[in-house]
Design an enzyme around this catalytic site. Structure first.
Site, PDB file in Angstrom:
ATOM      1  N   LEU A 128      39.386  36.167  40.236  1.00 15.21           N
ATOM      2  CA  LEU A 128      38.748  35.275  39.257  1.00 15.21           C
ATOM      3  C   LEU A 128      38.630  33.888  39.874  1.00 15.21           C
ATOM      4  CD1 LEU A 128      40.496  35.849  35.784  1.00 15.21           C
ATOM      5  CD2 LEU A 128      38.134  36.399  36.370  1.00 15.21           C
ATOM      6  N   HIS A 129      37.442  33.317  39.851  1.00 15.48           N
ATOM      7  CA  HIS A 129      37.334  31.961  40.388  1.00 15.48           C
ATOM      8  C   HIS A 129      36.223  31.127  39.760  1.00 15.48           C
ATOM      9  CE1 HIS A 129      34.002  33.786  42.615  1.00 15.48           C
ATOM     10  NE2 HIS A 129      33.584  32.556  42.869  1.00 15.48           N
ATOM     11  N   ARG A 130      35.296  31.731  39.027  1.00 12.57           N
ATOM     12  CA  ARG A 130      34.149  30.969  38.540  1.00 12.57           C
ATOM     13  C   ARG A 130      34.570  29.988  37.455  1.00 12.57           C
ATOM     14  NH1 ARG A 130      29.381  32.346  40.618  1.00 12.57           N
ATOM     15  NH2 ARG A 130      29.340  34.303  41.788  1.00 12.57           N
TER      16      ARG A 130
END
Length: 390
Positions: free
Chosen positions: A222-224
């Site tokens: 997860l990074h957005r």
């Protein structure tokens, strides 16, 4: 193109990388340029958009990429600052090396920045992975994609729908070639070199037995910003991941942005527990091994949607849209957004053996870069006499 020597009148090809996804795409292109007849001389330019060793230097090692011929050392910053700094530092490189063209890949800030500089100086631009659209202008990558494609002279696509998108935006078919997916070139080339999940967990100081359980395990990234910058959204996503981990152990390769926000929002308790193992950012070979042997992947990454389709691993994409629709239409990908109920239901489908099977899309065969090199050589010899008079 039958000549055995690259024409003396043509300069080298400048190949630009800036962020993690670019490296996997450029590695097979550089190999193909070197193996082409004639050999196409190339220089590798690293903008330094990603500068953390785990997210940059290690990828060069994993992918057997040559060290960059030129490093712009741009580093982090706002979108505007980063784009402007890449442009400022890239222009003298063009003046010094006078390339026959500039190859950019993907949709990061470096892609657009180098495209703008080259176009302003009359140097042809080649865009690999052209035509992908999420139709979500809130994504900075979408802006980069649309503008790069409008400016680029040669556009190489990974799926048929990209050609339709480009035609809708007024780009003539003469500029476009469907060649397949260089990301899958890298995956197939490196598949046998991938680290085993046990090796990866042991190296990170985690319990290797987690990936030996009969139930298997899942992988999470997860990074957005839409997923990790809002405390309520992030808490909800971490909560459903923790629920899933009660039925399937999860290996969470955590991006620095996500880790910082978890600490800032006081959510560390949601990622604590023996069945949800948090790892630092992993190298390409580590992630490839983890994904290939997993039962499912939960991600908001674009590249992982493609890689899981090629590997035949069910993927739940925690986004409302995707610029890679073929992974949903033909592959193993399912869009679940940030809807925790949808995530829960689809994860349950996979755990019960009803996950998407999918198939490998057209021309995702490991030879996309070879097709690019062959077309590029012919195109440059044909087009450069005209462009050099501009």
């Amino acid at each position: 193109m039958t000549a055995s020597q690259w024409p003396a009148s043509l300069g080298p090809v400048l190949c630009v990388v800036g962020a993690r996804p670019n490296f996997m795409k450029m590695a097979p292109i550089l190999r193909a340029l070197a193996a082409n007849t004639p050999v196409i001389p190339a220089l590798l330019v690293h903008t330094g958009q990603h500068y953390d060793r785990e997210m940059s230097d290690k990828l060069f090692e994993d992918l057997n990429l040559p060290r960059p011929d030129i490093n712009l050392d741009v580093g982090s910053g706002s979108h505007a600052v980063q784009t402007a700094e890449v442009m400022r530092r890239f222009e003298p490189v063009l003046d010094t090396h006078v390339p026959s063209c500039v190859i950019v890949v993907g949709d990061v800030n470096s892609t657009l920045a180098c495209t703008l500089v080259a176009a302003k100086k009359g140097i042809p631009v080649v865009h690999v992975e052209a035509g992908l659209r999420s139709y979500d202008r809130a994504m900075p990558e979408e802006i980069n994609r649309v503008l790069t494609d409008q400016i680029a002279d040669r556009l190489y696509t990974t799926e048929r729908s990209a050609e339709v998108n480009l035609a809708r935006e007024g780009i003539t078919p003469e500029r476009v070639r469907f060649v397949g997916n260089v990301m899958i070139d890298s995956l197939l080339y490196n598949r046998t070199l991938a680290r085993t999940p046990r090796e990866t967990l042991a190296a990170a100081g985690a319990n290797p037995a987690l990936v030996d359980q009969k139930s298997g395990y899942g992988v999470v990234t997860l990074h957005r910003p839409a997923n990790v910058d809002d405390p309520e959204t992030l808490a909800a996503l971490l909560g459903v991941l923790r629920e899933i981990s009660e039925h399937l152990p999860l290996v969470f390769a955590m991006h620095p942005r996500t880790r910082a926000n978890i600490q800032r929002f006081g959510l560390a308790n949601l990622v604590a527990g023996p069945r949800l193992v948090v790892l630092p950012p992993q190298g390409y070979l580590e992630m490839l091994g983890l994904m290939a042997e997993s039962r499912m992947v939960l991600t908001d990454s674009g590249g992982l949607q493609e890689e899981t389709t090629a590997l035949g691993v069910p993927c739940l994409t925690l986004r409302e849209n995707t610029e890679r629709p073929i992974t949903v239409e033909q592959g193993t990908n399912t869009l679940v957004g940030r809807d925790v109920d949808a995530i829960r239901v689809q994860a349950g489908e996979i755990l019960s053996g009803r996950g998407k099977q999918g198939r490998v899309p057209e021309l995702w065969d490991g030879h996309a870069a070879e097709r690019i090199a062959a077309d590029l050589a012919s195109w440059l010899v044909r087009e450069m006499p005209a462009s050099s008079t501009n």
